[in-house]
Design a protein around this motif. Structure first.
Motif, PDB file in Angstrom:
ATOM      1  N   GLY A   1     -40.360 -12.479 -12.534  1.00  0.00           N
ATOM      2  CA  GLY A   1     -39.233 -13.382 -12.697  1.00  0.00           C
ATOM      3  C   GLY A   1     -38.294 -13.258 -11.515  1.00  0.00           C
ATOM      4  O   GLY A   1     -38.609 -12.601 -10.516  1.00  0.00           O
ATOM      5  N   PRO A   2     -37.130 -13.876 -11.613  1.00  0.00           N
ATOM      6  CA  PRO A   2     -36.188 -13.878 -10.497  1.00  0.00           C
ATOM      7  C   PRO A   2     -35.680 -12.492 -10.105  1.00  0.00           C
ATOM      8  O   PRO A   2     -35.239 -12.276  -8.978  1.00  0.00           O
ATOM      9  CB  PRO A   2     -35.040 -14.770 -10.964  1.00  0.00           C
ATOM     10  N   GLN A   3     -35.765 -11.536 -11.030  1.00  0.00           N
ATOM     11  CA  GLN A   3     -35.286 -10.185 -10.714  1.00  0.00           C
ATOM     12  C   GLN A   3     -36.089  -9.564  -9.567  1.00  0.00           C
ATOM     13  O   GLN A   3     -35.560  -8.752  -8.810  1.00  0.00           O
ATOM     14  CB  GLN A   3     -35.376  -9.251 -11.934  1.00  0.00           C
ATOM     15  N   ILE A   4     -37.352  -9.939  -9.441  1.00  0.00           N
ATOM     16  CA  ILE A   4     -38.179  -9.382  -8.364  1.00  0.00           C
ATOM     17  C   ILE A   4     -37.628  -9.821  -7.011  1.00  0.00           C
ATOM     18  O   ILE A   4     -37.432  -9.009  -6.114  1.00  0.00           O
ATOM     19  CB  ILE A   4     -39.660  -9.777  -8.531  1.00  0.00           C
ATOM     20  N   GLY A   5     -37.357 -11.113  -6.867  1.00  0.00           N
ATOM     21  CA  GLY A   5     -36.798 -11.620  -5.612  1.00  0.00           C
ATOM     22  C   GLY A   5     -35.442 -11.017  -5.311  1.00  0.00           C
ATOM     23  O   GLY A   5     -35.141 -10.667  -4.168  1.00  0.00           O
ATOM     24  N   GLU A   6     -34.614 -10.890  -6.330  1.00  0.00           N
ATOM     25  CA  GLU A   6     -33.284 -10.296  -6.145  1.00  0.00           C
ATOM     26  C   GLU A   6     -33.402  -8.855  -5.667  1.00  0.00           C
ATOM     27  O   GLU A   6     -32.694  -8.426  -4.759  1.00  0.00           O
ATOM     28  CB  GLU A   6     -32.495 -10.361  -7.459  1.00  0.00           C
ATOM     29  N   LYS A   7     -34.311  -8.102  -6.296  1.00  0.00           N
ATOM     30  CA  LYS A   7     -34.488  -6.703  -5.925  1.00  0.00           C
ATOM     31  C   LYS A   7     -35.058  -6.599  -4.508  1.00  0.00           C
ATOM     32  O   LYS A   7     -34.626  -5.744  -3.717  1.00  0.00           O
ATOM     33  CB  LYS A   7     -35.398  -6.003  -6.934  1.00  0.00           C
ATOM     34  N   LEU A   8     -36.009  -7.484  -4.164  1.00  0.00           N
ATOM     35  CA  LEU A   8     -36.564  -7.476  -2.800  1.00  0.00           C
ATOM     36  C   LEU A   8     -35.472  -7.740  -1.771  1.00  0.00           C
ATOM     37  O   LEU A   8     -35.393  -7.049  -0.754  1.00  0.00           O
ATOM     38  CB  LEU A   8     -37.681  -8.516  -2.658  1.00  0.00           C
ATOM     39  N   ARG A   9     -34.613  -8.722  -2.023  1.00  0.00           N
ATOM     40  CA  ARG A   9     -33.524  -9.028  -1.094  1.00  0.00           C
ATOM     41  C   ARG A   9     -32.570  -7.850  -0.953  1.00  0.00           C
ATOM     42  O   ARG A   9     -32.140  -7.504   0.150  1.00  0.00           O
ATOM     43  CB  ARG A   9     -32.776 -10.290  -1.535  1.00  0.00           C
TER      44      ARG A   9
END
Length: 104
Positions: A74-82
């Motif tokens: 979900g979007p948490q993956i992208g947020e954590k990657l950033r």
């Protein structure tokens, strides 16, 4: 440290910008920046040489690493990657994969 004005002074400056640009685009930006800042031809050549010889580090974390750490798809993956990538860049690209994984 110095205030970064878009003109590379060291490998970290170059790596910070080049993480987001192709080498060709970065070269064009350097040329335009040199014009705007009225840099000499010698300064531009030196910056382009430094750019050409600077190794580009690879961000060591992937979405799979984030998922393996228990973050659901979900979007948490992208947020954590950033967030991790920002931490990595702020470290001068030196923080290890293991240390980044501990921040998840």
């Amino acid at each position: 440290t110095h205030e970064y004005d878009g003109w590379p002074r060291n490998e970290t400056d170059i790596q910070r910008v080049a993480q987001h640009l192709s080498p060709e685009l970065y070269g064009l930006i350097l040329r335009r920046n040199a014009e705007l800042q009225q840099r000499s031809v010698q300064e531009l050549k030196a910056a382009l040489v430094l750019t050409a010889k600077t190794p580009m580090p690879q961000f060591p974390i992937t979405g799979a690493d984030i998922r393996a750490a228990g973050i659901p798809i979900g979007p948490q993956i992208g947020e954590k990657l950033r967030s991790l990538k920002a931490t990595w860049e702020e470290s001068g690209f030196t923080i290890s994969k293991e240390a980044l994984l501990k921040l998840i």
